[in-house]
Scaffold this active site. Structure first.
Site, PDB file in Angstrom:
ATOM      1  N   ASP A  35       0.929  -1.218   0.128  1.00 33.00           N
ATOM      2  CA  ASP A  35      -0.069  -0.096   0.075  1.00 33.00           C
ATOM      3  C   ASP A  35       0.923   1.124  -0.090  1.00 33.00           C
ATOM      4  OD1 ASP A  35      -2.131   1.460   0.030  1.00 33.00           O
ATOM      5  OD2 ASP A  35      -3.116   0.202   1.882  1.00 33.00           O
ATOM      6  N   GLU A  53       3.312   5.125  -3.689  1.00 23.49           N
ATOM      7  CA  GLU A  53       3.627   6.212  -4.324  1.00 23.49           C
ATOM      8  C   GLU A  53       5.264   6.782  -4.385  1.00 23.49           C
ATOM      9  OE1 GLU A  53      -0.353   4.951  -4.264  1.00 23.49           O
ATOM     10  OE2 GLU A  53       0.881   5.955  -2.709  1.00 23.49           O
ATOM     11  N   ASP A  89      -7.917   3.984  -3.830  1.00 25.45           N
ATOM     12  CA  ASP A  89      -9.102   4.261  -2.844  1.00 25.45           C
ATOM     13  C   ASP A  89     -10.118   5.006  -3.536  1.00 25.45           C
ATOM     14  OD1 ASP A  89      -7.580   2.987  -0.950  1.00 25.45           O
ATOM     15  OD2 ASP A  89      -6.880   4.799  -0.117  1.00 25.45           O
TER      16      ASP A  89
END
Length: 954
Positions: A561, A564, A637
């Site tokens: 998760d 980025e 998300d």
């Protein structure tokens, strides 16, 4: 690069420039071991530059252009595989009066001696693709943190009729990027930037650059006040912004002029009215806009909360996004010059921190209608790989030749996955696992989301013993019930965690966030940062944590998760760059490559630790080449809303067409509106219907996974057993397992033939131009046309049946002609699925998990109307023995003229292989409809023991 001088190297070449005016064009060329270098210095028609053509294969040529005299970039590539093999027989370099021509057995690359631009042609002389002439904006010197580089720009000439796809995953519902669109290649929650595109003209381009890049129509966006604005009261120069009490529409907090709407980041919050609480407000923008241009305008919105937009009284957008996770959308409008248009925007901020930006793109000037550009923030050179092929699949194969093959994911990963945000205790996850087995709902993987660690210990990769007292025992019990466990492993480390000192002392972390004191949102809030995967020591140290605390107790897969990296969702890009500082260079240069290096460390770590267990990584961000690290992406998300479900379709197709085949999304959406937490009857039914439709769509993706915030996402927590939503969800989970042989076979094709499982219509039907722009249908493998239902209450939908084949209803076997749009039935419990004529479709029995039983009986549906082929692939499913040739293939062909099915000799073998099986052959033609929901009136059972069988079907 070692240069070998060509017979004419060093001789100055002269050319006559167009328009009849003679002038000297000073250039020279040198043939190299793998191509040619052409130099320009002091030319009146070209900037000073060196242009290199580097032949990789007969169909792949690397182009590198840089200012004259600069050294050729020497850094090892993060994207290009270390083992890249040059597969060419020979190439020839030939000068002409106006060009230097490099010819392989497949194509011709020409460097213009007038302009320096590079063009590609097939051997017949037909132009495939071309650069525009490089000008002064091609190389603009810049630097960051002591790292010198250029800001880069390259325009290319494209055919306005071709389709252009790929470029990663974006939430703009755009399928074909050759429509005057701008896409930003940037890693951000819900956005994935991959600098590779593929064209229906059978070429691809890998833009070899790691920095934030704009692609397509790269002209700067215009602010709102580039329109002529008129307020609600008739005043010139602004719109009227009215802040009203959202609980009492007649109570106005404030009304003021606004001519620029730019509230993008935390640093913009001070621009809102100081005495107004946005969380209590509804903001209404009203007035008129007019443009100084005629043509297609694109309005770009970034927003959080609820957003409705009306233009000329027509509702053109109705959106929602949770306050901390701003989203984007676009509105296309045809405006005429100086024509007024009423605009009304209603915005409910829905939180303390609120984000809203509105800007726009003007119509494309005529001279740029066939231009497609790449504009990057940092690099040493314009650098790209041109890939040619006879099909889009061959182009994707060329991309993977350069950047790495996609391994076959483990067999269990093609089952159903259950997740939620989150299982808070060991008891919760085990009780859910037991409930699935008791209800006989098939499932293979259960997922542990974040915060299984002690509150302060983010980054330790250790379970909180208070809530998970026996994680090793828990995992063993899950394994005993034939579950796999995937776990969330963030690259984030709290300053208060038990591992922070180790990572800090070794300089394995980014320290700026610690010095800035920026806190996360867990408990009291903790200062935190991210480890540096560009540092090999840090990658090894991170894997050792995962290995010691999770892999050694049985964890099967990794959920990476915030890769980025998500330092903070809403700080601006400059702040993110100041925090993210890789040890190999500046953040500006390497901004997009963090997820690639993060996956590299985990993949290489696990393969070294246990070479016999297949790696599986699910990651929120992704970059070119990441497919070689057994990485799948999910779309981040997204919101639990119908519009978000529809947006995922084009997002997933273009991600797949970026050469990166494994993709999924949170079936059901992640972010949930408050109205679904304690729903009234109408909202309850919408929730159930939306989840049923999302499960239907998720069935036909590389990974079928339900996940999201509360309400809980298990089928039995969404609806009772007698509800159509529950029945539909369970039906499609069972269908997923029936299609296991089909799905696993196309996964093998993805490895061995560089195939793409999710396929835009253009991949198989490049002559059907209507399909280029269809953003809500795709092909799943070679046979199935998938058309998700994305509107509440719909019981039918219009679908396009591509021209060139006839199509059979998957459920009933009814045939429809290709090359038309039809209104297909879409009952609550069924999503339209059609099967291409000529398909050979294996369908197995219902099983509870992927390894419950060997597929000794397969229904083999054969669809009349065209020749067909399919290869049934099998291996051990859990290890890498397939890389050593330990697998089996059964090639199947259908001859439409003789109505004959041929099952060839089985090729290959592996440990535990099923040697004998039965095929129940079901022939489907217009006169004999048969489908998954309609039992065939006639079929033919055959026994197969590995030797060729021919079966006459009619």
């Amino acid at each position: 690069m070692q240069n070998l001088k060509f017979a004419l190297s060093g001789i100055m070449l002269f050319a006559l420039v167009h328009n009849g005016n003679a002038q000297v064009n000073k250039s020279n060329f040198i043939k190299t071991q793998s191509g040619v270098k052409v130099s320009f210095k002091g030319s009146e028609s070209a900037i000073d530059q060196d242009v290199y053509l580097d032949v990789i294969t007969d169909k792949i040529i690397r182009v590198t252009a840089l200012p004259y005299g600069d050294p050729f970039p020497s850094q090892a590539s993060l994207v290009v595989v270390d083992s890249l093999q040059r597969q060419l027989k020979s190439f020839h370099v030939q000068p002409t009066d106006s060009t230097i021509n490099l010819t392989t057995s497949d194509l011709i690359a020409k460097v213009s001696l007038v302009s320096g631009k590079v063009e590609f042609f097939d051997l017949s002389g037909k132009r495939i693709f071309s650069e525009s002439k490089r000008n002064a904006d091609a190389f603009i010197p810049d630097s960051y943190n002591g790292d010198p580089f250029y800001r880069l720009n390259q325009d290319f000439i494209v055919d306005t009729a071709e389709g252009i796809f790929g470029l990663g995953q974006h939430q703009n519902a755009i399928m074909n990027y050759n429509r005057g669109k701008q896409v930003t290649l940037l890693q951000y929650n819900t956005e994935i930037g991959i600098p590779f595109l593929v064209s229906t003209n059978n070429y691809g381009l890998l833009w070899h650059n790691y920095s934030i890049t704009k692609a397509g129509d790269t002209r700067a966006f215009l602010p709102l006040n580039a329109f002529k604005l008129t307020s609600k009261e008739g005043e010139q120069g602004w719109l009227t912004a009215t802040y009203v009490n959202k609980h009492k529409d007649d109570e106005v907090f404030l009304s003021r002029p606004e001519s620029i709407i730019e509230y993008s980041y935390l640093t913009d919050q001070h621009k809102f009215p100081k005495d107004v609480k946005l969380v209590d407000s509804k903001v209404i923008y009203e007035g008129r806009i007019s443009s100084p241009y005629s043509g297609k305008h694109v309005l770009h919105f970034k927003y959080s909360g609820y957003m409705k937009v009306w233009i000329d009284g027509q509702l053109v957008a109705d959106r929602w996004r949770q306050s901390w996770n701003a989203g984007t959308f676009e509105i296309e409008q045809q405006f005429k010059r100086d024509e007024d248009h009423d605009i009304r925007i209603e915005w409910l901020p829905d939180g303390g921190e609120s984000y809203f930006t509105l800007n726009w793109q003007s119509p494309i000037p005529t001279q740029r209608k066939n231009v497609f550009s790449f504009n990057s923030e940092a690099g040493d050179a314009i650098d790209y790989y041109f890939v040619h092929g006879q099909s889009m699949d061959e182009v994707v194969s060329g991309y993977r030749h350069v950047s790495g093959k996609a391994p076959i994911m483990p067999l269990w990963s093609f089952g159903y996955w259950q997740s939620r945000e989150r299982y808070k205790t060991q008891a919760e996850i085990e009780s859910v696992a037991t409930e699935f087995r008791n209800r006989k709902i098939p499932i293979d993987n259960i997922v542990q989301d974040w915060s299984y660690w002690s509150e302060h210990d983010w980054g330790s990769q250790q379970f909180d013993k208070a809530r998970f007292p026996d994680p090793a025992g828990m995992i063993k019990r899950l394994h005993d019930q034939n579950y796999k466990l995937m776990i969330s492993a963030w690259p984030k480390i709290n300053e208060q965690s038990t591992v922070y000192k180790q990572f800090s002392d070794n300089k394995w972390i980014y320290t700026r966030n610690i010095y800035d004191g920026r806190k996360d949102w867990i408990g009291k809030g903790y200062t935190s940062t991210f480890y540096d995967p560009f540092n090999k020591g840090a990658r090894d140290g991170f894997w050792q944590l995962l290995d010691k605390n999770l892999f050694q107790i049985g964890v099967d897969a990794w959920w990476m998760d915030a890769s980025e990296p998500d330092i903070h969702s809403n700080i601006d890009l400059n702040e993110r760059k100041s925090v993210f500082q890789p040890n190999i260079g500046s953040s500006v240069r390497y901004y997009n490559a963090f997820p690639l290096q993060n996956a590299k460390g985990i993949y290489e770590g696990q393969r070294e630790t246990d070479p016999n267990k297949r790696v599986f990584i699910l990651t929120r961000s992704y970059f070119a080449g990441q497919q070689r690290y057994a990485a799948a992406a999910w779309s981040g998300d997204i919101a639990s809303r119908w519009h978000d479900m529809k947006d995922q379709i084009a997002a997933g197709i273009n991600f797949s067409m970026s050469g990166t085949p494994y993709w999924t999304m949170d079936a059901g959406g992640f972010l949930v509106e408050n109205r679904f937490h304690k729903p009234n009857p109408a909202d309850q039914e919408e929730w159930r219907e939306m989840n049923a439709r999302w499960y239907q769509y998720g069935t036909f993706l590389p990974i079928f996974r339900a996940h999201g915030q509360f309400p809980f996402r298990e089928p039995f927590n969404i609806a009772p057993e007698d509800h159509p939503a529950y029945k539909s969800m369970v039906y499609y989970i069972n269908l997923r397992y029936k299609l296991l042989a089909y799905n696993y076979s196309i996964a093998a094709k993805t490895f061995f033939e560089d195939y793409s499982m999710i396929r835009g219509l253009a991949m198989d039907f490049p002559k059907d131009q209507k399909g280029f722009n269809i953003n809500d249908q795709y092909l799943w493998g070679p046979s199935l046309l998938i058309s998700p239902v994305t509107e509440m209450g719909a019981t039918s939908r219009v679908i396009h049946l591509p021209e060139g084949r006839d199509w059979y209803n998957f459920y009933t076997g009814k045939m429809s002609r290709g090359g038309q749009d039809i209104t297909a039935e879409a009952a609550y419990e069924r999503m339209p699925v059609f099967v291409k004529a000529g398909s050979i479709l294996p369908v197995g029995r219902t099983i509870q998990f992927t390894t419950e039983q060997k597929q000794d009986l397969i229904n083999l549906y054969v669809y009349d109307g065209a020749d067909g082929e399919f290869t049934l692939y099998e291996d051990e499913g859990i290890n890498y023995n397939y890389e050593k040739g330990q697998y089996s293939r059964i090639d199947m062909t259908y001859d439409n003229s003789t109505k004959t099915l041929l099952l060839a000799d089985r090729a290959g073998s592996f440990a535990g292989m099923l040697k004998d099986r039965k095929f129940n052959i079901i022939f489907v033609d217009p006169a004999h409809g048969a489908g998954i929901d309609i039992q065939a009136k006639k079929s033919k059972m055959i026994s197969y023991s590995g030797k060729t069988i021919q079966v006459k079907l009619k």
